[in-house]
Design an enzyme around this catalytic site. Sequence first.
Site, PDB file in Angstrom:
ATOM      1  N   HIS A  34      -8.143  -7.833   0.592  1.00 25.26           N
ATOM      2  CA  HIS A  34      -6.871  -7.337   1.130  1.00 25.26           C
ATOM      3  C   HIS A  34      -6.473  -6.073   0.348  1.00 25.26           C
ATOM      4  O   HIS A  34      -6.395  -6.106  -0.881  1.00 25.26           O
ATOM      5  CB  HIS A  34      -5.795  -8.427   0.975  1.00 25.26           C
ATOM      6  CG  HIS A  34      -4.507  -8.093   1.658  1.00 25.26           C
ATOM      7  ND1 HIS A  34      -4.002  -8.835   2.706  1.00 25.26           N
ATOM      8  CD2 HIS A  34      -3.619  -7.087   1.451  1.00 25.26           C
ATOM      9  CE1 HIS A  34      -2.861  -8.302   3.105  1.00 25.26           C
ATOM     10  NE2 HIS A  34      -2.610  -7.241   2.355  1.00 25.26           N
ATOM     11  N   PRO A  35      -6.213  -4.952   1.056  1.00 20.88           N
ATOM     12  CA  PRO A  35      -5.975  -3.674   0.357  1.00 20.88           C
ATOM     13  C   PRO A  35      -4.840  -3.741  -0.672  1.00 20.88           C
ATOM     14  O   PRO A  35      -3.749  -4.226  -0.365  1.00 20.88           O
ATOM     15  CB  PRO A  35      -5.616  -2.718   1.501  1.00 20.88           C
ATOM     16  CG  PRO A  35      -6.314  -3.280   2.693  1.00 20.88           C
ATOM     17  CD  PRO A  35      -6.216  -4.774   2.526  1.00 20.88           C
ATOM     18  N   HIS A  36      -5.126  -3.279  -1.871  1.00 19.01           N
ATOM     19  CA  HIS A  36      -4.116  -3.245  -2.934  1.00 19.01           C
ATOM     20  C   HIS A  36      -4.511  -2.223  -3.996  1.00 19.01           C
ATOM     21  O   HIS A  36      -5.688  -1.957  -4.203  1.00 19.01           O
ATOM     22  CB  HIS A  36      -3.957  -4.626  -3.579  1.00 19.01           C
ATOM     23  CG  HIS A  36      -5.186  -5.123  -4.275  1.00 19.01           C
ATOM     24  ND1 HIS A  36      -6.281  -5.625  -3.600  1.00 19.01           N
ATOM     25  CD2 HIS A  36      -5.518  -5.178  -5.593  1.00 19.01           C
ATOM     26  CE1 HIS A  36      -7.216  -5.975  -4.469  1.00 19.01           C
ATOM     27  NE2 HIS A  36      -6.785  -5.709  -5.683  1.00 19.01           N
ATOM     28  N   SER A  37      -3.506  -1.649  -4.643  1.00 21.50           N
ATOM     29  CA  SER A  37      -3.730  -0.775  -5.797  1.00 21.50           C
ATOM     30  C   SER A  37      -3.267  -1.520  -7.041  1.00 21.50           C
ATOM     31  O   SER A  37      -2.693  -2.610  -6.940  1.00 21.50           O
ATOM     32  CB  SER A  37      -2.926   0.522  -5.662  1.00 21.50           C
ATOM     33  OG  SER A  37      -3.255   1.210  -4.484  1.00 21.50           O
TER      34      SER A  37
END
Lengths: 332, 332
Positions: free
Chosen positions: B166-169
């Site tokens: 899941h996209p995350h920084s």
Amino acid sequence: MKKLKTKPTSELRRDPVSGDWILLAPLRSRRHKFEGREKVKLAKSRCPFENPAKFGNFPPVLVYQKEDGKDWFLQVIPNKYPAVGPDGHGSIYKDGLYQTKAGTGFHEIVIFRDHDRCLAEYNAKEMERVVSAYRERYLSLANNKFVEYISIFHNHGKEAGSTVSHPHSQILALPIIPPDVSHSISGSRRYFHERKKCIHCEMLRQEIKENKRIIYENKDIVVVSPFTSRVNFEVRIFPKKHSAYFEKISNQALASFADASQVILSRIFKKLKDPAFNFFIHTAPTIKNQDYNHYHWHMEILPKFEITGSIELGTGLNIISVAPEMAAKILK
Amino acid sequence: MKKLKTKPTSELRRDPVSGDWILLAPLRSRRHKFEGREKVKLAKSRCPFENPAKFGNFPPVLVYQKEDGKDWFLQVIPNKYPAVGPDGHGSIYKDGLYQTKAGTGFHEIVIFRDHDRCLAEYNAKEMERVVSAYRERYLSLANNKFVEYISIFHNHGKEAGSTVSHPHSQILALPIIPPDVSHSISGSRRYFHERKKCIHCEMLRQEIKENKRIIYENKDIVVVSPFTSRVNFEVRIFPKKHSAYFEKISNQALASFADASQVILSRIFKKLKDPAFNFFIHTAPTIKNQDYNHYHWHMEILPKFEITGSIELGTGLNIISVAPEMAAKILK
């Protein structure tokens, strides 16, 4: 100095040679698993190193026969896909802020006869012949006038960057001093100028006294889990007697070094379930008119368990989850 | 200066900031393939970031709603598995040659709402909100007195170290200056002391004049393939106007920076077939009583195509097979 009331999440440790910090974060260790390297099946019939000449490789520059004389034990050939080559004359070209230099040098492969048996399964006598071959090629390549540094290294397993699973080491003679070696040498030079002592000798003295990170010792060699390990279960092998130059090792110390290498590679193989790893020798450059006697040659072994994450890639801050003191206990 | 009669196997290039060499070895490019990252399927029902509160995460420290107000757009939460934590008081402990420091700091995750849509698919307006969130958290964390450096980074794909698809920084506030940043700052400080000029401004001037490695430009931002790229298709994004501090970016420059980031991430996604990548911001430390005005903040994007080999691991000598000039042409 105040002591902390609660145990901190993690601990930063500073490398006395480079000045760089690493982060020990044990909480993250729940993510650590010993799964072994990915086993790549390469049929002998398709292996470029099973019969190097047949696969269009260059003729060997060095061959050691097996003790019984019936087959070769190892052979060294020029790499068919070299990173550097013989052309060039050592000049630096300048274009504004930028400098370039031709990639002049030599890139050799040390091929071991056995297709399915890795270095970690060798005995001390076999390992001695391996290290002898490294030294023999090193001495020969060091004569070339454009060579400034010779790197000897070995990739075990696909995860460690090995593209051919047949066991082999590499020797790379370069016309520059590569970055990590250059930083390590700067650190050791700085310490020597300030204290007139070798920082590695000082560290070994502290390690032997504290005896928390020593894995193995023989007459000439010490094997340690470095205080600032950059990966879990990193190992370094040092000659006890100060020497900057790997290639000047005596035959007796070479046998001791081979013994220690064999012991630790075999323990990594058995106790950590055959992980992928890289090892390499850090030694003084081959530049003739420079004094590198402040340096202390050694071998570093970096097991490869996880993909390098972005914290490492973005900041150079290496993170380990297994304390070097614990790693030493496990590998002892 | 003599010109070579034959084309050398490879070319060494020296980074004017760090002094480190990289090796451009085009012959090895036959090994280069665009295969895209490994697509990891993570069911929404098992995703820890789809509904962070439900999965036992800490409450968010920042939430941005979607434009229509019906759902969240991004939220920032403390990392459940932090690399650093709140305990400690900034002291350095000494034991002989060794120094340690508690891992005091903050480790936050910037979670994006969309489970299957990566940052490379965002539009410029969305990217602007992402960068705004980075800046907002940066400004808040910089107030903590033990924080010396704040690293903002993003892992895309398993090969780039991402453990949750899941996209995350991530935002990591550290009580030390991490190694790569420290070396970069030393290089820029050295140049400034010698020439009273910013080395990055000088490089940008040369890049714009030569126009061989520029990928994209807008009013405030330049995107280049660095002369000394450490991986194939490395990209750097610089503000044109000299500034050491990312967090001081104006709203207008922030919009330009978001535009440039969106353009280049989208081109990497489309033209290089969605490779894994890491990106991170290099900016001045947050130490209050030090002057870092010689520095020039920027973002670096490192696509990940291959496993790091032992040449890199053993020597720090990074090897690329695609010339930065060619990479710029492809990404232009």
